[in-house]
Design a protein around this motif. Structure first.
Motif, mmCIF file in Angstrom:
data_model
loop_
_atom_site.group_PDB
_atom_site.id
_atom_site.type_symbol
_atom_site.label_atom_id
_atom_site.label_comp_id
_atom_site.label_asym_id
_atom_site.label_seq_id
_atom_site.Cartn_x
_atom_site.Cartn_y
_atom_site.Cartn_z
ATOM 1 N N HIS A 738 -54.478 26.464 -10.402
ATOM 2 C CA HIS A 738 -54.062 26.111 -8.917
ATOM 3 C C HIS A 738 -55.146 26.140 -8.075
ATOM 4 O O HIS A 738 -54.914 26.631 -7.317
ATOM 5 C CB HIS A 738 -52.943 26.059 -8.809
ATOM 6 N N GLU A 740 -57.088 24.746 -5.934
ATOM 7 C CA GLU A 740 -57.439 24.624 -4.773
ATOM 8 C C GLU A 740 -56.170 24.833 -4.133
ATOM 9 O O GLU A 740 -56.166 25.403 -2.273
ATOM 10 C CB GLU A 740 -57.481 23.404 -4.419
ATOM 11 N N GLU A 741 -54.885 25.143 -4.180
ATOM 12 C CA GLU A 741 -53.622 24.899 -3.445
ATOM 13 C C GLU A 741 -54.149 26.937 -2.950
ATOM 14 O O GLU A 741 -53.685 27.618 -2.228
ATOM 15 C CB GLU A 741 -52.290 25.315 -3.513
ATOM 16 N N THR A 744 -55.792 27.456 -0.384
ATOM 17 C CA THR A 744 -55.938 27.266 0.924
ATOM 18 C C THR A 744 -54.256 28.256 1.422
ATOM 19 O O THR A 744 -54.909 29.091 2.453
ATOM 20 C CB THR A 744 -54.768 25.694 0.522
ATOM 21 N N GLN A 745 -53.929 28.803 0.436
ATOM 22 C CA GLN A 745 -52.775 30.287 0.833
ATOM 23 C C GLN A 745 -54.200 31.084 0.863
ATOM 24 O O GLN A 745 -53.548 32.150 1.645
ATOM 25 C CB GLN A 745 -52.011 30.499 -0.844
#
Length: 777
Positions: A738, A740-741, A744-745
């Motif tokens: 994952h 992309e997430e 971001t995180q």
């Protein structure tokens, strides 16, 4: 600049003034920003000139540009010729006859040849003066604290704009800092006489004189400088009504009630502007020989133009004195205002002019403000230091701000000093206030601040309800955790000072009680290095009280702070060992267990792994056999830390077993604890379980545990805990694909960990770089 001129016919064939100016600038290799700064004109003005959007500039502007471009005589004349073609022709007066010429009694003061900076402010004045003449006559109001060079800027601006005002320029000092400022009636008489009105024709009343002034200025193009205004009522009668005359007004007061003005609030110089001013005064060679000293001098002068000029003039009068010698003098705060003196120029005297104009109560508030700690302070703090009602203190602070003696801080209802004004206020405090009175003020303020701090911190108490009635002023007390945290953060410097003061003056019970109330809040703000000082003071006060159990408790808090806040693990171990000794002497099993746990944590970070394991197992065993409800939280902490060490040592399976045991304790419930405390400890355990599973590459099992941990900590507003968990979640998401997430995180975690000065911020930065290097998708 010679040999590269495009010719003298630029007014037509070469595209006009703008095209010629641009060719000269490019030929000299100068940017627009650089040329505008050197010439002392606004960047927007220069851009408009080059694009042909502005009419031909006046001769002084052209001369400034020619000097900045180092043009030779022929090129400078070509630039002036092109400008002249673009200037509007003089328009004869309409039907009224031309007024009599000015009488030279109110001539402009002498300009400063070394004036520098203020290009943006000058541009603002130009814009104010650029009206069509159909509306109210333009007024530029120049305000700011003492020493900002308001008068010098106004005089310099008046000289630059003088060619635009062919009917003359008038300058009048309104003496706003004198005991008796110039009466507007007398000021009008002087203006009228300067406009060639015979003494016998000057009307008697202020209103009639003002009316005659408006009549005489309606069809003239005048520049009027009203310097050092005291208040709005003094200025209003002196302003032209309609027409093209420009009035420049300077004042140390904001003159907030003066209508239809363009407000120009001068600020401090930038550091490079400050050094440039010193260069203009002392010469390029002298500054180049001590560049860093010049920058340090600018900073010690607080980038206040008057202080920089005084320092420059002092050095100019002493050509053999090194800049760093003056810097050494100014570094001593007690001598700084003494050193900022050159002949009749003196920073202290400038501040004193404003100070003498204050009411006795306002003087007291300004002096007492010097007692406030930190870069800024609140109106309630001023009320506390002056024993004034809050409304009165707030009003006085607003008045002092409008008079330029205090500055508004970015946060509402807070104020700050310029560094030099703070020194001046402290001098007045020492001279005018009785030492015994100041001792009483300090002690009263310290007790009040500690009582408020303890009451605010009690909102975060995980074991007890907030005690009622502890706040010294229930009407203004923080009502919830949000307000409590806001107060504790905003007033941190004040209550820290109060804690030191109380310790130094033997108020040991207040120190211990305040620190005890703080310890749960400290867990929310682990990035504050001050916790080490807080708990060092409280441990010392507990010792002074003769309480071995309290001393053990606060030495344990100190060990915690050294481990997590300052990362001084050797000092943490020393504090934990002392806490263990005192706890054994007091028979306090709970503090014995905490001392073993904090000592084990310190040994872990010092790389003494086997010793750390031994202490942590002993801590867990000590707490496990302690029936007190508080021992369950302590036991959880010891087991969680032990599990982390096992995982770090490569035994994630054993760590998982230990953390499952922690989960079982949480699920069984912790007697006497609030729901928030239970949620926090369960979230800690889920975080560790997620990390154990991640270490075993069981990513799909780790992810939901880490998500729930992050969410719980966010709900509790515990960033020191949520952000490390978010970092571990980002790593897990990355391994699960994952991406992309995960980015971001990770970006959010890195930003917060950096703000918190967390030890894992470097780990987050490394992972960010690693993810950035991987191909997208």
């Amino acid at each position: 600049m010679t040999g590269s001129a495009p010719g003298t016919e630029s007014g037509s064939g070469s595209g006009g003034f703008g095209a010629l100016l641009r060719r000269y600038r490019l030929g000299a290799g100068r940017s627009q920003e650089d040329l505008a700064h050197t010439a002392g004109i606004g960047l927007r003005t220069l851009t408009d000139l080059e694009r042909g959007r502005a009419r031909g500039p006046q001769r002084r502007t052209v001369e400034a540009l020619a000097r900045a471009l180092v043009l030779d005589g022929e090129d400078a004349r070509a630039l002036e010729a092109a400008a002249a073609l673009g200037r509007p022709r003089a328009v004869p007066a309409r039907s009224a006859p031309r007024a009599a010429p000015l009488v030279g009694t109110l001539a402009l003061p002498r300009d400063l040849r070394d004036f520098t900076a203020r290009a943006e402010a000058l541009e603002a004045v130009r814009q104010a003066a650029s009206g069509t003449g159909d509306g109210p006559a333009p007024v530029a109001l120049i305000t700011g604290q003492p020493g900002l060079g308001k008068s010098a800027f106004a005089v310099h601006t008046a000289h630059l704009l003088a060619p635009d005002y062919p009917d003359g320029q008038l300058a009048l000092d309104l003496r706003g800092t004198d005991e008796q400022p110039t009466d507007p009636r007398e000021a009008l008489a002087r203006l009228l006489r300067a406009l060639a009105v015979d003494d016998a024709a000057v009307p008697h009343s202020t209103e009639e004189r003002s009316g005659l002034l408006r009549t005489l200025t309606a069809d003239r193009r005048l520049l009027i400088l009203l310097d050092n205004a005291a208040h709005e009522e003094q200025v209003r009668p002196l302003l032209p009504d309609r027409g093209s005359s420009l009035t420049l007004v300077t004042s140390r007061h904001s003159l907030a009630g003066l209508e239809s003005t363009r407000r120009i609030d001068l600020g401090l110089l930038r550091r490079e502007e400050s050094v440039h001013l010193l260069t203009r005064i002392l010469g390029t060679d002298r500054i180049a020989a001590e560049e860093q000293a010049a920058r340090d001098l600018a900073d010690l002068c607080g980038r206040l133009p008057l202080a920089i000029r005084v320092a420059g003039q002092r050095l100019a009068a002493r050509p053999a004195e090194r800049i760093d010698t003056l810097v050494a003098h100014l570094t001593d705060e007690e001598r700084r205002l003494d050193a900022l003196r050159a002949g009749s120029l003196e920073v202290r005297a400038t501040f004193a002019l404003s100070y003498r104009r204050l009411t006795p109560t306002a003087r007291t508030l300004l002096r007492r403000a010097a007692l406030a700690q930190g870069p800024d302070f609140s109106a309630p703090t001023l009320a506390l230091l002056t024993d004034l009602p809050l409304r009165r203190a707030r009003r006085l602070a607003e008045d002092l701000e409008q008079q330029g003696l205090l500055q508004a801080a970015p946060q509402p209802d807070r104020y700050r000093f310029h560094d030099l004004l703070r020194l001046f206020a402290a001098e007045q405090l020492a001279a005018d206030d009785d030492p015994a009175d100041l001792d009483r003020v300090r002690s009263r303020a310290a007790r009040w601040l500690l009582a408020r701090a303890a009451a605010a911190a009690a909102h975060f108490d995980a074991e007890h309800e907030r005690p009622a009635g502890r706040d010294p002023d229930p009407a203004t007390a923080p009502a919830d955790t949000g307000q409590a945290r806001a107060w504790l953060e905003a007033e941190r410097e004040q209550w820290l000072w109060a804690l030191r003061h109380a310790h130094d003056h033997g108020l040991h019970r207040e120190v211990v009680d305040t620190a005890e109330a703080m310890h749960w809040f400290s867990d929310r703000t682990q990035h504050w290095e001050q916790w080490a000082e807080v708990f060092e003071l409280s441990a010392a006060s507990a010792e002074a009280l003769g309480s071995r159990s309290e001393q053990a408790t606060h030495l344990n808090y100190l060990a915690w702070a050294c481990n997590l806040c300052t990362h001084d693990h050797r000092r943490a171990l020393e504090s934990a060992d002392r806490a263990l000794t005192r706890a054994i002497e007091a028979g306090d099993r709970l503090q014995q267990g905490w001392a073993l746990s904090y000592g084990g944590g310190a040994l872990r970070w010092m790389g003494r792994t086997e010793e750390a394991f031994t202490r942590l197992r002993a801590a867990a065993d000590c707490h496990r056999h302690n029936p007190a409800p508080q021992a369950r939280l302590a036991e959880l902490t010891a087991w969680n830390t032990l599990g982390m060490m096992l995982r770090d040592a490569g035994d994630a399976g054993q760590a998982l077993t230990v953390h499952r045991r922690c989960e079982a304790i949480c699920r069984a419930g912790i007697p006497g604890q609030s729901p928030a405390t239970h949620t926090a400890y369960l979230a800690m355990t889920k975080h560790q379980l997620g990390c154990d599973l991640a270490a075993m590459a069981r990513w799909s099992e780790a992810e939901p545990l880490l998500r729930r941990s992050v969410a719980a900590f966010e709900t509790l507003d515990m960033p020191a805990w949520s952000e490390p968990a978010r970092l571990d979640l980002a790593r897990t998401l990355h391994h699960r694909g994952h991406h992309e997430e995960a980015r971001t995180q990770l970006t959010a975690a890195h930003r917060s960990l950096t703000r918190l000065a967390h030890r894992r911020r470097a780990e987050a930065a490394d992972l960010l770089r690693e993810l950035a290097a991987e191909p997208a998708g």
